[in-house]
Write an enzyme that holds these catalytic residues in place. Structure first.
Site, mmCIF file in Angstrom:
data_model
loop_
_atom_site.group_PDB
_atom_site.id
_atom_site.type_symbol
_atom_site.label_atom_id
_atom_site.label_comp_id
_atom_site.label_asym_id
_atom_site.label_seq_id
_atom_site.Cartn_x
_atom_site.Cartn_y
_atom_site.Cartn_z
ATOM 1 N N VAL A 187 28.107 6.863 115.249
ATOM 2 C CA VAL A 187 27.360 5.894 114.441
ATOM 3 C C VAL A 187 25.881 5.931 114.827
ATOM 4 C CG1 VAL A 187 27.091 3.416 113.970
ATOM 5 C CG2 VAL A 187 29.371 4.359 114.367
ATOM 6 N N CYS A 188 24.989 5.784 113.826
ATOM 7 C CA CYS A 188 23.571 5.559 114.098
ATOM 8 C C CYS A 188 23.047 4.618 113.023
ATOM 9 C CB CYS A 188 22.791 6.874 114.167
ATOM 10 S SG CYS A 188 22.579 7.699 112.592
ATOM 11 N N ARG A 189 21.737 4.605 112.787
ATOM 12 C CA ARG A 189 21.181 3.655 111.823
ATOM 13 C C ARG A 189 21.538 4.035 110.386
ATOM 14 N NH1 ARG A 189 16.716 2.294 108.667
ATOM 15 N NH2 ARG A 189 16.012 4.449 108.718
#
Length: 102
Positions: free
Chosen positions: A66-68
């Site tokens: 997961v990231c932005r």
């Protein structure tokens, strides 16, 4: 060279977590981003530290990166995939996360 990575939608991940499925959620954002809200079950390993912290990942448990927005986690997914991990990228990143944030 194969360039496609496995993907999972934020909703699919939310359903897995709500069903208590055994899945590792790894957030590759920076600490300031993490502090502004993250998935409760996630573990923070900023992208630059990932190669040095592989021992913290379980090889036999599926991983969701997961990231932005999904770009950094896509790179991380490619990297871990090449290392032999069962890994998927959460498309849309935290911008698309429908669940609660801590």
């Amino acid at each position: 060279m194969e360039n496609s990575v496995k993907e999972i939608t934020p909703l699919q991940l939310l359903e897995k977590l709500e069903a208590n499925e055994n899945v590792q959620v790894i957030d590759v954002r920076e600490l300031e981003e993490w502090n502004s809200g993250h998935i409760k079950q996630a573990k923070l390993i900023p992208l630059g530290f990932l190669p040095h912290r592989l021992e913290e990942l379980e090889k036999d448990t599926p991983i969701v990166m997961v990231c932005r927005s999904g770009a950094r986690s896509h790179s991380a997914t490619e990297y871990l995939s090449a290392q032999g991990y069962d890994v998927a990228n959460m498309v849309g990143g935290m911008l698309a996360w429908p669940g609660e944030k801590e």
